[in-house]
Design an enzyme around this catalytic site. Sequence first.
Site, short mmCIF file in Angstrom:
data_model
loop_
_atom_site.label_atom_id
_atom_site.label_comp_id
_atom_site.label_asym_id
_atom_site.label_seq_id
_atom_site.Cartn_x
_atom_site.Cartn_y
_atom_site.Cartn_z
N SER A 195 0.82 -1.22 0.00
CA SER A 195 0.00 0.00 0.00
C SER A 195 0.85 1.26 0.00
O SER A 195 1.68 1.44 0.90
CB SER A 195 -0.88 0.05 1.26
OG SER A 195 -1.82 -0.96 1.23
N HIS B 98 -3.23 0.98 -4.82
CA HIS B 98 -2.60 -0.13 -5.55
C HIS B 98 -2.92 0.05 -7.03
O HIS B 98 -4.07 -0.05 -7.44
CB HIS B 98 -3.16 -1.49 -5.08
CG HIS B 98 -2.71 -1.90 -3.71
ND1 HIS B 98 -1.75 -2.85 -3.50
CD2 HIS B 98 -3.09 -1.47 -2.49
CE1 HIS B 98 -1.57 -3.00 -2.20
NE2 HIS B 98 -2.37 -2.18 -1.57
N HIS C 168 -5.38 -9.30 -2.37
CA HIS C 168 -5.62 -9.69 -0.98
C HIS C 168 -6.85 -10.60 -0.91
O HIS C 168 -7.79 -10.42 -1.70
CB HIS C 168 -5.92 -8.46 -0.11
CG HIS C 168 -4.94 -7.34 -0.25
ND1 HIS C 168 -4.99 -6.44 -1.29
CD2 HIS C 168 -3.89 -6.98 0.52
CE1 HIS C 168 -4.01 -5.56 -1.15
NE2 HIS C 168 -3.32 -5.87 -0.07
N TYR D 38 -9.11 -10.35 1.28
CA TYR D 38 -10.30 -9.57 1.66
C TYR D 38 -11.02 -8.95 0.47
O TYR D 38 -12.16 -8.52 0.57
CB TYR D 38 -9.98 -8.51 2.72
CG TYR D 38 -9.03 -7.41 2.27
CD1 TYR D 38 -9.41 -6.42 1.38
CD2 TYR D 38 -7.73 -7.36 2.77
CE1 TYR D 38 -8.54 -5.42 0.98
CE2 TYR D 38 -6.85 -6.38 2.39
CZ TYR D 38 -7.26 -5.42 1.49
OH TYR D 38 -6.39 -4.44 1.10
N GLU D 39 -10.33 -8.92 -0.70
CA GLU D 39 -11.01 -8.42 -1.90
C GLU D 39 -11.96 -9.48 -2.46
O GLU D 39 -12.70 -9.21 -3.40
CB GLU D 39 -9.98 -8.07 -2.98
CG GLU D 39 -9.09 -6.90 -2.62
CD GLU D 39 -7.97 -6.74 -3.64
OE1 GLU D 39 -8.23 -6.16 -4.70
OE2 GLU D 39 -6.84 -7.19 -3.36
N ALA E 168 2.39 -2.50 4.24
CA ALA E 168 2.11 -1.57 5.33
C ALA E 168 1.58 -2.41 6.48
O ALA E 168 0.84 -3.36 6.25
CB ALA E 168 1.06 -0.56 4.88
N MET F 26 -2.45 -7.42 6.46
CA MET F 26 -3.47 -8.22 5.76
C MET F 26 -2.92 -8.84 4.47
O MET F 26 -3.68 -9.10 3.55
CB MET F 26 -4.67 -7.33 5.43
CG MET F 26 -5.27 -6.60 6.62
SD MET F 26 -6.59 -5.51 6.10
CE MET F 26 -6.83 -4.52 7.59
N SER F 27 -1.63 -9.05 4.41
CA SER F 27 -1.06 -9.54 3.14
C SER F 27 0.19 -10.37 3.39
O SER F 27 0.45 -10.82 4.50
CB SER F 27 -0.71 -8.34 2.25
OG SER F 27 0.38 -7.63 2.82
N ASN G 110 1.13 2.68 11.48
CA ASN G 110 0.34 3.09 12.65
C ASN G 110 0.70 2.18 13.82
O ASN G 110 1.20 1.08 13.61
CB ASN G 110 -1.17 2.97 12.36
CG ASN G 110 -1.57 1.59 11.87
OD1 ASN G 110 -1.18 1.17 10.77
ND2 ASN G 110 -2.32 0.87 12.68
N HIS H 232 -7.34 3.65 6.65
CA HIS H 232 -6.56 3.44 5.42
C HIS H 232 -5.88 4.74 4.94
O HIS H 232 -4.77 4.70 4.43
CB HIS H 232 -7.47 2.85 4.35
CG HIS H 232 -6.74 2.38 3.12
ND1 HIS H 232 -5.70 1.47 3.18
CD2 HIS H 232 -6.88 2.68 1.81
CE1 HIS H 232 -5.24 1.23 1.96
NE2 HIS H 232 -5.93 1.96 1.10
N1 HPA Z 1 -3.73 -3.72 10.97
C1 HPA Z 1 -3.80 -4.49 9.87
N2 HPA Z 1 -3.27 -4.13 8.72
C2 HPA Z 1 -2.65 -2.94 8.65
C3 HPA Z 1 -2.55 -2.09 9.75
C4 HPA Z 1 -3.13 -2.51 10.98
O1 HPA Z 1 -3.10 -1.81 12.01
N3 HPA Z 1 -1.86 -0.99 9.35
C5 HPA Z 1 -1.55 -1.18 8.04
N4 HPA Z 1 -2.04 -2.36 7.60
#
Ligand code: HPA
Length: 293
Positions: free
Chosen positions: A37, A68, A90, A92-93, A120, A223-224, A247, A261
């Site tokens: 990302s 993306h 991903h 989740y898509e 990320a 998530m990847s 984060n 996001h």
């Molecule tokens: N959780 C899951 N996926 C992420 C996060 C998070 O805090 N930050 C960036 N991708």
Amino acid sequence: MACAEEERCSYEVCKETAEWLRARTARRPRTAIICGSGLGGLADALEDKTAFAYEDIPHFPRSTVAGHAGRLLFGVLKGQPCVCMQGRFHGYEGHAASTVTFPIRVFFLLGVENLIVTNAAGGLNPQFQVGDIMFIRDHISLFGVAGHNPLRGPNDERFGARFPCMSDAYDQELLGLARESAQELGFQSFTREGVYCLLPGPCYETIAECRLLQALGADAVGMSTVPEVMVARHCGLRVLGLSLITNKVVLSYNSQEKANHEEVLRISVVRAEELQRLVTHLLGKLQEHTASP
Ligand code: HPA
């Protein structure tokens, strides 16, 4: 050319895609890079680029996430022939695990030896700061533990063995080159090492889940990455994983922080340049390593 999800990972389908690409570029990449990302700038840094939109490549999936782009680029970075995914897939898509990992098998058939995967991630380790780059030392796949694995189903030995080892998922030599690169570039103050944990998303984690992941020994959550790494190791690619901590996860019910996001993309952009320099420097070292007898 549409392709059923369960067929997508078959040797014949992957070969068709690899041959289609081979016929359209003279580049023979040794390293594949997956841009996470907001990290697609890495692909832009390639020299002598040839780009293919995912929708033009036979059997290639489409990416649907903001940040993306959806292009495969061939080119050179520091002398090293590379192929870059600007946009990844991903679960989740709604993609099947075979779809998420399809490009990895195509890379293998193109002769790729190394995979550099970036993402990320949320920081679970209290020592981590936003903007840190974590070298992935190992991963936890809660998904995998629950039986979801991209390698589930009949095994094709032309890709790899039925029971691949994962204790060596992240290559020690590439990790060493990453450490050296960080030192040479003066990046030690924001480079870390740790364990990446995959959760399926698309929801960010609850506070209780984050506390659980910390207790399990995870340093970052995302998530990847893990499905691609499993498939890459299955077919013998060496892997380096880099997580950009965008984060810090929320661990207190008194916190006003909320993962989102937009913030993830904003921080990716802030650190994208350093991440790009790190990968480029590392590729130069890798090129030297392999060029010398
Ligand atoms: N959780 C899951 N996926 C992420 C996060 C998070 O805090 N930050 C960036 N991708």
